[in-house]
Design a protein around this motif. Structure first.
Motif: not given
Length: 264
Positions: A144-146, A17-22, A33-39, A25-29
């Protein structure tokens, strides 16, 4: 307002989940992207922030690993069975809203079995899923990003990878055009040199001297021509001179008409 909510279960596949969220976030800002531990900022009430985010997002990714249904709560029962389990509540809210819900099956996780899901999550088993494998992480994250960029126009408009791809294509096109123009100029110069190379020049009014690849002695003046035949025409001003045995022909064009002499 986030566009994508990354849902996961603690004790199952937090790293995936961390890899996906990261990557998203890199690709779209990061703000999309909401990821609880970061957002969720320090001191903010996470129940309020979680519900607010899942009610505002346009898509939810349910990250599901092989232990997703097996993780147990503090009471020893499977966490999924608890009505107040946050992973369950987030998915239920998204399904009730009718937004895009994409299960992301990680590693050896198989297709979701409806029989193990609570009644309010049964619809999750009907949602088309994507796969994520750590051994194929780059390709799976790109796919997934595409998919998200295609399904959510708001994300597609800010897709950094798509913008970079367009810029590379435009730079390549400009480089090819410049090369083609360079080849055209080189070809033009080559033709000019082949046509007008050697001695003298050929003016727009056909005056001057034109010599193409001389193979023997050439005389472009009014004197005699040696080592090659010499022919002089009438008083139109055209002088024709043939070269040596190689067959090369040299011509001289003069605009000025010669005045004829008496008896000649």
């Amino acid at each position: 307002m986030p566009d994508v909510f990354v849902n996961y279960r603690t004790g199952d596949e937090e790293s995936a989940a961390t890899m996906i969220a990261r990557e998203l976030a890199r690709r779209f800002g990061g703000e999309r992207i909401f990821f609880a531990s970061n957002s969720i900022e320090p001191g903010h009430r996470f129940p309020v922030e979680l519900i607010k985010a899942v009610e505002e997002c346009e898509a939810l990714l349910a990250v599901i690993g092989s232990r997703w249904t097996e993780v147990r709560g503090t009471d020893g029962r499977p966490a999924l069975e608890a009505e107040h389990d946050w992973t369950r509540r987030e998915i239920q809210t998204a399904l009730d809203r009718g937004i895009l819900v994409i299960p992301v099956l990680v590693g050896k996780a198989t297709r979701i079995d409806r029989a193990v899901l609570p009644d309010d999550l049964r619809e999750l088993a009907d949602c088309q899923y994507r796969r994520f494998d750590h051994r194929n992480a780059d390709a799976d994250l790109t796919a997934l990003g595409d998919a998200l960029a295609r399904l959510l126009p708001e994300l597609g408009a800010v897709d950094r990878d798509a913008r970079a791809a367009r810029e590379r294509a435009e730079a390549k096109s400009r480089k090819q055009s410049a090369q083609e123009r360079g080849h055209t100029r080189m070809h033009t110069r080559d033709v000019e040199q082949r046509v007008c190379g050697g001695i003298g020049n050929l003016n727009g009014d056909l005056s001057g001297t034109f010599v193409n690849e001389p193979q023997g002695p050439v005389n472009t003046g009014r004197g005699h021509q040696y080592n090659a035949p010499h022919f002089q025409g009438d008083n139109t001003g055209v002088q024709f001179t043939a070269g040596d045995n190689s067959g090369t022909v040299h011509q001289r064009f003069e605009r000025e008409r010669r005045r004829s002499d008496d008896g000649r």
